[in-house]
Design an enzyme around this catalytic site. Sequence first.
Site, PDB file in Angstrom:
ATOM      1  N   ASP A   1      -0.935   2.955   1.869  1.00  0.00           N
ATOM      2  CA  ASP A   1      -2.095   2.125   2.149  1.00  0.00           C
ATOM      3  C   ASP A   1      -3.295   3.065   2.261  1.00  0.00           C
ATOM      4  OD1 ASP A   1      -3.762   0.005   2.552  1.00  0.00           O
ATOM      5  OD2 ASP A   1      -2.601  -0.903   4.154  1.00  0.00           O
TER       6      ASP A   1
HETATM    7  C1  BGC Z   1      -5.353  -2.760   3.056  1.00  0.00           C
HETATM    8  C2  BGC Z   1      -4.505  -3.005   1.847  1.00  0.00           C
HETATM    9  C3  BGC Z   1      -5.350  -2.982   0.610  1.00  0.00           C
HETATM   10  C4  BGC Z   1      -6.031  -1.632   0.531  1.00  0.00           C
HETATM   11  C5  BGC Z   1      -6.874  -1.445  -0.725  1.00  0.00           C
HETATM   12  C6  BGC Z   1      -6.229  -1.517   2.904  1.00  0.00           C
HETATM   13  O1  BGC Z   1      -7.182  -1.431   3.912  1.00  0.00           O
HETATM   14  O2  BGC Z   1      -4.530  -2.637   4.198  1.00  0.00           O
HETATM   15  O3  BGC Z   1      -3.812  -4.212   1.974  1.00  0.00           O
HETATM   16  O4  BGC Z   1      -4.592  -3.229  -0.522  1.00  0.00           O
HETATM   17  O5  BGC Z   1      -6.871  -1.482   1.659  1.00  0.00           O
HETATM   18  O6  BGC Z   1      -8.013  -2.184  -0.679  1.00  0.00           O
END
Ligand code: BGC
Length: 753
Positions: free
Chosen positions: A292
């Site tokens: 993540d």
């Molecule tokens: C989120 C993810 C997301 C990623 C990319 C993160 O802050 O937890 O679910 O896919 O950002 O935007």
Amino acid sequence: MKRRLQALSGCLIIIGSICFSNLAAQTNPVIEKKIDALLRRMTLQEKIGQMNQYNGFWEATGPAPKDGDAKTKYDMLKKGLIGSVLNVNGVQNVRKLQEIAVKETRLGIPLIFGMDVIHGQKTILPIPLAEACSWDLKAIEQSARVAATEASAQGINWTFAPMVDVTRDARWGRVMEGAGEDPYLGSKVGVARVKGFQGTDLAANNTIAACAKHFAGYGFVEAGREYNTVDIGTSTLYNIILPPFKALVDNQVQTVMNAFNVINGIPSTGNVMLQKDILKNKWKFKGFVVSDWASGAEMVQHGFAKDLKDAAAIAVNAGSDMDMESSAYIKHLEELVKSGTVPVKNIDEAVRRILRVKFLLGLFDDPYKYCDEKREKEALYNPAHQSKALEVAKKSIVLLKNEGSLLPLSSQQQKIALIGALANDNNSPLGSWRVCSDNNTAIPVVAGIQQYTRNFTYAKGVTVYQGIHDFIHEANINYTDTTGFQEAIALASQSQVVVMVLGESGFQTGEGRSRTELGLPGLQQQLLERVYAVNKNIVLVLMNGRPLALPWAAAHIPAILECWQLGTQTGNAIAAVLFGSYNPSGKLVMSFPRSVGQVPIYYNHLSTGRPDSVELVFWSHYSDEKNSPLYPFGYGLSYTTFAYSNLKVQSSNPTDVRVSVTVTNNGNRAGEEVVQLYIHDKVASVARPVKELKGFEKITLSPGQSQEVQFRLTDETFGFYNNNGQFVVEPGDFDIMVGTNSASVLSTHYYKN
Ligand code: BGC
């Protein structure tokens, strides 16, 4: 391998270990050979480059950056040190970057373009929590298909969806992104969404790779506070959290995203048991794991890695293949390999997985396959997508209360007062997590209603929030301005019926949007009560991204429609239900609490040792509130009514168990009903929930019509994961329940040999 073991309840069968069945994809030998050949030509740095993902870092269609961070990343791109970018959108932008990767790097390996296409690209579909309430897997699949068609037409070939985190805590803002509290339904919905995104041919130009996220446990952040610690037992891990991920892996989801949270003391990004032992070894997942956003680097804050270099080693050795945004890999992996801290085979393994997905997408055959301006123009907001969006939006609406059949409204006679800022809002209904959408493109309720009647007047009443309120800013909901109250109250007193659209703004849920209160934000509750004082004929239209605790409304307001955030077609969908051109059929996928103090509240809980009310105080209860939810899981009404009868279990042998029930439409309109099957394993070697959803069927019945609905129960229905992660099927007594929601069922018994 099956073997028999002695257990508390007698004899049990262990079927495999962790996995009940294994359907994970086999690799394609032709592609594997191509990967071998490519890996042989790649330098260590080029390999690490494939594992490095950056956020869109400069205006691709503008001039190349001259200095600063963007310039550094631009130069890295040219050297093949970036394997993927996220948040770069639009054919022109994608093409520009892809051209650099393909034409200017030594090996010409194409980029994979990731984006959070959570519930639509331009045409915005209902938030996932809403859509799950349709229990209509075909509609959910088609909704993801619309999203994939538009996203792929804008150059995107990878979405960070579906989120399959099971969630029991409405305080957590990200409940809007998942399918609610049940692992069985969550698996089915997640698989439908993967099918919609990935289609049957991943190499087609209108399908995109999906991503099962967040692996694992993120839905269980303590107290519903964003990014908080997760500490859960093995039974919950194996039976509640992991099954949807396993179902997606079995259905060929191409990527998995790990999570921000620590789970039982180990950050997900550095978690060997989750990523290596379970996902890759036991489940045989062949795609790649992406971290993540900077979750690798966050292991330093978690007190699990001493610095970024340590974090890089921990993450890659634990099976986190691609590093989103923390630069840990690109800065440190080369050195870590050279010092022997990271075996080169771990790098090769990660790169193989990433290249495999790129090959499967067909990017090596045509890196520009998603870059067609004509298709881009035709796909976005396409009328066919609008009608799909409308269909799924209507199906997502849940009728919570309809005393005296106040709904549907007649377009002929009534003088209607339409009250609430959200009724005239064309942005909030788009919800959170709609990264590529255009602002203010939802059809507001006011416009939807106009198609049925002109005999209504609108008054705002009160705003839902004030101040800057968007994807990255906090809303200020402590609004104190009651100047709009008078107009709304006067209008209500002169009308036959009042439609009040209240709830949350589009960005009061989503990432970083945890709440401690679950009532109507700001002054809306006050407004509702003031209006009720002059006119009790109120239809409350709720627009929100999480279950709310609204005991006063449930007790006083005659009609309540849970409409969530339904996307572009919001106004049309809500008006269709208000005026009865669509008969609501949605059912809740999360329990609605009476009070925030009951949270986490969910239907599939275990029994306590003192579940029943006794005269003395010593039983499992609150002294100031009931245990039961305000509205239970699976609950939702229709403009018609359904009766259940004749529940039977028939079994010619233990592997062929059939349950049947007769459902009759005993009202006077055609309607759809979600027939739900639950079981309760009464005595087991690990205590089992009082109810578990194990099947559902959505049927349509005309007035007076009856239908026999059948379910087939298999070992998969009766089994569960023990605390060693083994799927076991134990003989014993089961309650078999079928009904209209989790709290209202017919019940019978079945003894499983
Ligand atoms: C989120 C993810 C997301 C990623 C990319 C993160 O802050 O937890 O679910 O896919 O950002 O935007």
